[in-house]
Motif scaffolding. Sequence first.
Motif, PDB file in Angstrom:
ATOM      1  N   GLY A  68       0.814  -1.206   0.000  1.00 12.48           N
ATOM      2  CA  GLY A  68       0.000   0.000   0.000  1.00 12.48           C
ATOM      3  C   GLY A  68       0.848   1.258   0.000  1.00 12.48           C
ATOM      4  N   ILE A  69       0.203   2.371  -0.313  1.00 12.83           N
ATOM      5  CA  ILE A  69       0.886   3.662  -0.335  1.00 12.83           C
ATOM      6  C   ILE A  69      -0.128   4.744   0.038  1.00 12.83           C
ATOM      7  CG2 ILE A  69       0.485   3.909  -2.831  1.00 12.83           C
ATOM      8  CD1 ILE A  69       3.163   5.426  -2.985  1.00 12.83           C
ATOM      9  N   LYS A  78      -0.424  21.609   5.279  1.00 13.77           N
ATOM     10  CA  LYS A  78      -0.457  20.646   4.175  1.00 13.77           C
ATOM     11  C   LYS A  78       0.905  19.964   4.073  1.00 13.77           C
ATOM     12  CE  LYS A  78      -3.743  23.656   1.938  1.00 13.77           C
ATOM     13  NZ  LYS A  78      -4.473  23.689   3.167  1.00 13.77           N
ATOM     14  N   VAL A  79       0.911  18.650   3.811  1.00 10.87           N
ATOM     15  CA  VAL A  79       2.175  17.913   3.749  1.00 10.87           C
ATOM     16  C   VAL A  79       2.314  17.182   2.425  1.00 10.87           C
ATOM     17  CG1 VAL A  79       2.405  17.662   6.253  1.00 10.87           C
ATOM     18  CG2 VAL A  79       1.194  15.904   4.943  1.00 10.87           C
ATOM     19  N   ALA A  80       3.562  16.858   2.079  1.00 11.34           N
ATOM     20  CA  ALA A  80       3.882  16.135   0.848  1.00 11.34           C
ATOM     21  C   ALA A  80       4.306  14.694   1.154  1.00 11.34           C
ATOM     22  CB  ALA A  80       5.003  16.858   0.104  1.00 11.34           C
ATOM     23  N   ASN A  81       4.199  14.272   2.409  1.00  7.76           N
ATOM     24  CA  ASN A  81       4.673  12.968   2.850  1.00  7.76           C
ATOM     25  C   ASN A  81       4.051  11.816   2.060  1.00  7.76           C
ATOM     26  OD1 ASN A  81       4.870  14.987   4.893  1.00  7.76           O
ATOM     27  ND2 ASN A  81       5.424  13.410   6.350  1.00  7.76           N
ATOM     28  N   THR A  94       9.591   8.615  -1.170  1.00  9.80           N
ATOM     29  CA  THR A  94       9.771   9.928  -1.785  1.00  9.80           C
ATOM     30  C   THR A  94       8.466  10.726  -1.721  1.00  9.80           C
ATOM     31  OG1 THR A  94      11.373   8.978  -3.302  1.00  9.80           O
ATOM     32  CG2 THR A  94      10.457  11.115  -3.897  1.00  9.80           C
ATOM     33  N   SER A  95       8.554  11.959  -1.258  1.00  9.33           N
ATOM     34  CA  SER A  95       7.383  12.823  -1.120  1.00  9.33           C
ATOM     35  C   SER A  95       6.819  13.218  -2.475  1.00  9.33           C
ATOM     36  CB  SER A  95       7.764  14.103  -0.358  1.00  9.33           C
ATOM     37  OG  SER A  95       8.132  13.799   0.959  1.00  9.33           O
ATOM     38  N   THR A 134       9.401   4.794  -7.240  1.00  4.22           N
ATOM     39  CA  THR A 134      10.581   5.470  -6.707  1.00  4.22           C
ATOM     40  C   THR A 134      10.341   6.952  -6.505  1.00  4.22           C
ATOM     41  OG1 THR A 134      11.990   3.895  -7.867  1.00  4.22           O
ATOM     42  CG2 THR A 134      13.035   5.905  -7.087  1.00  4.22           C
ATOM     43  N   SER A 135       9.742   7.606  -7.504  1.00  2.00           N
ATOM     44  CA  SER A 135       9.556   9.053  -7.426  1.00  2.00           C
ATOM     45  C   SER A 135       8.228   9.460  -8.058  1.00  2.00           C
ATOM     46  CB  SER A 135      10.707   9.774  -8.125  1.00  2.00           C
ATOM     47  OG  SER A 135      10.765   9.397  -9.478  1.00  2.00           O
ATOM     48  N   TRP A 136       7.826  10.690  -7.751  1.00  2.00           N
ATOM     49  CA  TRP A 136       6.598  11.279  -8.285  1.00  2.00           C
ATOM     50  C   TRP A 136       6.957  12.200  -9.449  1.00  2.00           C
ATOM     51  CZ3 TRP A 136       1.744  10.038  -6.632  1.00  2.00           C
ATOM     52  CH2 TRP A 136       1.649   9.336  -5.428  1.00  2.00           C
TER      53      TRP A 136
END
Length: 184
Positions: A68-69, A78-81, A94-95, A134-136
Amino acid sequence: FSEVNNVSTARRQLASIGLVQTAGAICGGYTSTNVDSTEEYDGTNWTSGGSLNTSRRGFAGSGTLTAGIVFGGYTSTKVANTEEYDGTSWTTATSINTARNNGAQASNAPQSTAMLFGGNTGSDSALTEQYDGTSWTEVADMATARDSLGGSGIGTAALAAGGDPSSSNVAIAEEEMQYHQILM
């Protein structure tokens, strides 16, 4: 719908993961404060799972119970976590590129194809980001910026519907489609 066993902690603005009724989970959310708890469902009972690293609400979730994610949300800001779940514990990943809450998700599985669109970055957003494990990466944004919308589908065919641009409910629906060539 039919009544089943209740969750242990009453909450709202939570995230969920899981693809089937017998292997799902809810996590985080808001009681009178933000919470970090996870509750897993086996089709009959709810049991405690691993705690999130960041207590939050108004965030999105995708993937399966064992892959899950969750991403974005609100703590006192507001967060990017981003965090990944393996069925036992949450690990920081990775945020997302732009911190926000109340966005919508698509791509329930696999975890490496999650998508986040819309949300509130301080104002309504049309931003769309896709995770590759891995990344957004920012991809084609929505035509109408909004938060508190619904999302479904997969990364190659997602649907965004409803929402709240400028504090007024809308009936707007948008499709996001990507085409990939498969070489064999």
